[in-house]
Design a protein around this motif. Structure first.
Motif, short mmCIF file in Angstrom:
data_model
loop_
_atom_site.label_atom_id
_atom_site.label_comp_id
_atom_site.label_asym_id
_atom_site.label_seq_id
_atom_site.Cartn_x
_atom_site.Cartn_y
_atom_site.Cartn_z
N GLY A 1 0.82 -1.20 0.00
CA GLY A 1 0.00 0.00 0.00
C GLY A 1 0.85 1.25 0.00
O GLY A 1 0.55 2.23 -0.70
N GLU A 2 1.92 1.24 0.78
CA GLU A 2 2.82 2.41 0.85
C GLU A 2 3.48 2.67 -0.50
O GLU A 2 3.63 3.83 -0.93
CB GLU A 2 3.89 2.20 1.92
N GLN A 3 3.89 1.61 -1.20
CA GLN A 3 4.51 1.78 -2.51
C GLN A 3 3.50 2.35 -3.51
O GLN A 3 3.84 3.24 -4.31
CB GLN A 3 5.07 0.46 -3.01
N ILE A 4 2.28 1.85 -3.47
CA ILE A 4 1.24 2.35 -4.38
C ILE A 4 0.98 3.83 -4.11
O ILE A 4 0.92 4.64 -5.04
CB ILE A 4 -0.05 1.52 -4.25
N ARG A 5 0.86 4.20 -2.85
CA ARG A 5 0.62 5.61 -2.52
C ARG A 5 1.79 6.49 -3.00
O ARG A 5 1.58 7.57 -3.55
CB ARG A 5 0.40 5.78 -1.02
N ALA A 6 3.01 6.03 -2.79
CA ALA A 6 4.19 6.79 -3.23
C ALA A 6 4.20 6.93 -4.75
O ALA A 6 4.50 8.02 -5.27
CB ALA A 6 5.47 6.12 -2.74
N MET A 7 3.88 5.88 -5.45
CA MET A 7 3.87 5.92 -6.91
C MET A 7 2.80 6.88 -7.41
O MET A 7 3.02 7.63 -8.37
CB MET A 7 3.66 4.52 -7.48
N ARG A 8 1.63 6.86 -6.78
CA ARG A 8 0.55 7.80 -7.15
C ARG A 8 1.00 9.23 -6.98
O ARG A 8 0.73 10.09 -7.82
CB ARG A 8 -0.70 7.55 -6.32
N LEU B 1 -10.34 -0.87 -4.82
CA LEU B 1 -9.37 0.10 -5.31
C LEU B 1 -9.84 1.53 -5.07
O LEU B 1 -9.04 2.40 -4.68
CB LEU B 1 -9.07 -0.13 -6.79
N GLU B 2 -11.11 1.79 -5.29
CA GLU B 2 -11.61 3.15 -5.07
C GLU B 2 -11.50 3.54 -3.60
O GLU B 2 -11.12 4.68 -3.29
CB GLU B 2 -13.05 3.28 -5.57
N GLU B 3 -11.81 2.60 -2.72
CA GLU B 3 -11.69 2.90 -1.29
C GLU B 3 -10.22 3.14 -0.92
O GLU B 3 -9.89 4.08 -0.21
CB GLU B 3 -12.27 1.77 -0.45
N PHE B 4 -9.34 2.31 -1.43
CA PHE B 4 -7.91 2.43 -1.11
C PHE B 4 -7.32 3.71 -1.70
O PHE B 4 -6.58 4.43 -1.03
CB PHE B 4 -7.14 1.21 -1.62
N LEU B 5 -7.62 3.99 -2.97
CA LEU B 5 -7.02 5.14 -3.65
C LEU B 5 -7.74 6.45 -3.35
O LEU B 5 -7.18 7.52 -3.57
CB LEU B 5 -7.01 4.90 -5.17
#
Length: 160
Positions: free
Chosen positions: A62-69, A104-108
């Motif tokens: 999750g942290e990597q996805i947030r950083a990439m976003r 995905l919508e909830e997470f992002l």
């Protein structure tokens, strides 16, 4: 006429963060990563690679996805459980795809409207389920010439 290329990465493997992200950033290349939503809600191993790789693969955290976003990488759905959707009924596809979009919508914290079919495979009932699940379009990996459409956007696979 100008030509354009869209860089897409399926499965959401952690190696994207470690190896591809620095190259994308260095060359200022936009990209979209299609994540298997199940990897965000449980710790089950990645079990959909055939043949099985010599070393286990890890999913993006999750942290990597947030950083990439934050760095401009976009994210879409690669289904909830990475099943071959053509082997499921339309209702099973709908449940899987709707759940993936919702997770995905909830997470992002943002709409998720793009889908890349697992294995690139689709059929009429899979395309209907994708539309009913709330996606705006879906990407395929056709093995032979097929009619393109909103829910059958062709891509060319690039592998090792």
């Amino acid at each position: 006429m100008r030509r354009a290329v869209a860089l897409t990465f399926d499965d959401g493997f952690a190696a994207l963060y470690e190896h591809a992200l620095p190259i994308l950033l260095r060359h200022r290349l936009p990209a979209t990563v299609f994540v298997v939503a199940r990897t965000l809600v449980d710790d089950r191993p990645i079990d959909w690679i055939d043949p099985e790789p010599p070393a286990p693969q890890r999913a993006l955290s999750g942290e990597q996805i947030r950083a990439m976003r934050e760095l401009g990488i976009m994210f879409g759905s690669h289904s909830f459980a990475h099943h071959d959707l053509t082997s499921l009924t339309e209702d099973e596809c709908l449940r899987d795809l709707r759940r993936s979009r919702e997770v995905l919508e909830e997470f992002l914290g943002a709409p998720t409207r793009v889908l890349a079919y697992p294995y690139g495979r689709h059929s009429a009932h899979v395309r209907r389920a994708a539309e009913r699940a709330g996606f705006d379009f879906a990407l395929a990996l056709p093995e032979r010439r097929e009619a393109p459409g909103r829910f059958a956007v062709p891509r060319a696979g690039v592998y090792r």
